[in-house]
Design a protein around this motif. Structure first.
Motif, PDB file in Angstrom:
ATOM      1  N   TYR A 249       0.935  -1.128  -0.012  1.00  0.00           N
ATOM      2  CA  TYR A 249       0.223   0.009  -0.181  1.00  0.00           C
ATOM      3  C   TYR A 249       0.782   1.176   0.119  1.00  0.00           C
ATOM      4  CZ  TYR A 249      -4.177  -2.761   0.922  1.00  0.00           C
ATOM      5  OH  TYR A 249      -5.248  -3.601   1.020  1.00  0.00           O
TER       6      TYR A 249
ATOM      7  N   GLN B 255       0.861   5.824   0.723  1.00  0.00           N
ATOM      8  CA  GLN B 255       0.318   6.758   1.303  1.00  0.00           C
ATOM      9  C   GLN B 255       1.284   8.098   0.810  1.00  0.00           C
ATOM     10  OE1 GLN B 255      -0.684   6.819   5.427  1.00  0.00           O
ATOM     11  NE2 GLN B 255      -2.221   8.391   5.083  1.00  0.00           N
TER      12      GLN B 255
ATOM     13  N   GLN C  96      -4.950   9.601   1.733  1.00  0.00           N
ATOM     14  CA  GLN C  96      -5.186   8.320   2.484  1.00  0.00           C
ATOM     15  C   GLN C  96      -4.578   7.205   1.749  1.00  0.00           C
ATOM     16  OE1 GLN C  96      -9.490   7.540   1.894  1.00  0.00           O
ATOM     17  NE2 GLN C  96     -10.057   8.591   4.031  1.00  0.00           N
TER      18      GLN C  96
ATOM     19  N   GLU D  71      -3.582   3.803   0.267  1.00  0.00           N
ATOM     20  CA  GLU D  71      -4.442   3.208  -0.914  1.00  0.00           C
ATOM     21  C   GLU D  71      -3.471   2.099  -1.391  1.00  0.00           C
ATOM     22  OE1 GLU D  71      -4.198   5.611  -4.444  1.00  0.00           O
ATOM     23  OE2 GLU D  71      -2.279   5.651  -4.766  1.00  0.00           O
TER      24      GLU D  71
ATOM     25  N   ALA E 232      -3.450  -0.978  -8.408  1.00  0.00           N
ATOM     26  CA  ALA E 232      -4.212   0.579  -8.746  1.00  0.00           C
ATOM     27  C   ALA E 232      -4.328   0.509 -10.287  1.00  0.00           C
ATOM     28  CB  ALA E 232      -3.610   1.479  -7.764  1.00  0.00           C
TER      29      ALA E 232
END
Length: 121
Positions: free
Chosen positions: A38, A40, A45, A47, A61
């Motif tokens: 993930y 940031q 936020q 993601e 993503a």
């Protein structure tokens, strides 16, 4: 379960970096399931960047599809994120994420300490 991540740094746009994250448990036997990353960015936020499930299915993503590749070495319980064609908008702290189970516990989510990736234009 402890996660040790490495590989962040500063790179120019269009360049590449590879992140790695190894899971360990002080000598205990444990199972690893999902492994991924993930990220940031400042003021945003956290993601999902990329994730690989136990059966090898990957999720990315939309913004990194075609540029990031995730893979693992199951024997070493290590996940890698190869990031190519990096863009300034990829600048973020990247967090390793692992779903793992110790013998006396069910599955839990574990997070690494975060590694900074900075892409200059």
């Amino acid at each position: 379960v402890q996660l040790q991540a490495s590989g962040g740094g500063l790179v120019q746009a269009g360049g590449s970096l590879r992140l790695s994250c190894s899971a360990s448990a002080s000598g205990s036997v444990f199972n690893v399931y999902d492994m991924g990353w993930y990220r940031q960015a400042p003021g945003k936020q956290r993601e999902l960047a990329s994730l690989q499930t136990t059966d090898g299915t990957t999720r990315h993503a939309d913004s990194v599809k075609g540029r990031f590749t995730i893979y693992r070495d199951a024997a070493l319980k290590t996940v890698y994120l190869q990031m190519d064609l990096l863009k300034p908008e990829d600048t973020a702290v990247y967090y390793c994420y692992v779903v793992a189970a110790l013998p006396w516990q069910g599955r839990n989510n574990y997070w690494g300490q975060g590694t900074q990736v900075t892409v200059s234009s």
